[in-house]
Design an enzyme around this catalytic site. Structure first.
Site, PDB file in Angstrom:
ATOM      1  N   ASP A  62      43.496  29.549 117.166  1.00  0.00           N
ATOM      2  CA  ASP A  62      42.832  30.813 116.832  1.00  0.00           C
ATOM      3  C   ASP A  62      41.498  30.853 117.576  1.00  0.00           C
ATOM      4  OD1 ASP A  62      44.927  30.542 114.939  1.00  0.00           O
ATOM      5  OD2 ASP A  62      43.853  31.818 113.515  1.00  0.00           O
ATOM      6  N   LYS A 114      43.926  39.189 116.173  1.00  0.00           N
ATOM      7  CA  LYS A 114      43.456  38.846 114.831  1.00  0.00           C
ATOM      8  C   LYS A 114      42.146  39.575 114.566  1.00  0.00           C
ATOM      9  CE  LYS A 114      41.793  34.658 112.449  1.00  0.00           C
ATOM     10  NZ  LYS A 114      41.730  33.178 112.527  1.00  0.00           N
ATOM     11  N   LYS A 125      47.285  39.345 112.979  1.00  0.00           N
ATOM     12  CA  LYS A 125      46.821  38.528 111.857  1.00  0.00           C
ATOM     13  C   LYS A 125      45.602  39.188 111.239  1.00  0.00           C
ATOM     14  CE  LYS A 125      44.972  33.961 110.648  1.00  0.00           C
ATOM     15  NZ  LYS A 125      44.779  32.557 111.082  1.00  0.00           N
TER      16      LYS A 125
END
EC number: 4.1.2.4
Length: 232
Positions: A99, A162, A191
């Site tokens: 991430d 995300k 996400k």
């Protein structure tokens, strides 16, 4: 926000969750507790800083729970080669998800080539070993900038976009999840992270198009309890 929480299978909900601990004061005991909860409830992964990857991989061996590691976190201002090295090392240690925070300042300045190349460096560094989620830090961005960030992430080969780190301004919103879902092709996932603290919020994000949730409140979400810790 949707209130359609009745009848949603908690076991299926758990499989959306990256159970998260990213605080600076996280201890080994707290990380072990995170892994125990992830194993017990069947979360998709635990999401931790790189220094904890090896410990989590060992703790979760045989459980099916994956390990996600953050990169360039939480500012996104590291050099691209540093992000790439950080990602590669985390993948070597067993992280299956990376991430990364995009270069927010470069995006705000309109330097699309830098943003794209920064993401691509991480994608290439872990190719075949881990998937890459690109954190936009939506609280800093206009809707047009969010769309641009999504496009650049997809062009660079990222697997997810995300919403937030949980450490910047704002957090995940249903509106942003919908915008991001519409801004990428079906092959790129979304996400939602930052402030997702209860079951109603989690389900609303899924209904808006999120296929993964980053939260430190995973236990509360799957058990139907309210509240949760501040931040991520």
């Amino acid at each position: 926000m949707s209130g359609k929480t009745e009848g949603f299978d908690p076991a299926k909900l758990a499989a959306y969750i990256d159970h998260t601990l990213l605080k600076a004061d996280a201890t080994a005991e707290a990380v072990d507790k995170l892994c125990d909860e992830a194993r017990r409830f069947g979360f998709y992964s635990v999401c931790v800083n790189g220094g904890w990857v090896s410990r989590c991989v060992k703790a979760l061996e045989g459980s099916g729970v994956r390990v996600s590691a953050v990169v360039g976190f939480p500012l996104g201002a590291s050099l691209p080669e540093v992000k790439a090295f950080e990602a590669a090392r985390a993948a070597e240690l067993g992280a299956t998800d990376i991430d990364m925070v995009l270069a927010v300042g470069a995006l705000l300045a309109g330097d699309e080539a830098y943003v794209r190349d920064d993401i691509r460096a991480v994608v290439e560094a872990v190719k075949g070993k881990a998937i890459v989620k690109v954190i936009l830090e939506t609280g800093f961005l206009t809707d047009d900038q969010k769309r641009t960030a999504c496009r650049l992430a997809e062009e660079a080969g990222a697997h997810f976009v995300k919403t937030s780190t949980g450490f910047g301004p704002g957090g995940a919103t249903v509106e942003d999840v919908r915008l991001m879902r519409a801004a990428v092709s079906p092959g790129v996932q979304v996400k939602a992270s930052g402030g997702v603290r209860d079951r109603a919020a989690a389900i609303a994000m899924i209904e808006a198009g999120a296929t993964r949730l980053g939260t430190s409140s995973g236990v509360a979400i799957v058990s139907g309890a309210g509240g949760g810790s501040a931040g991520y």
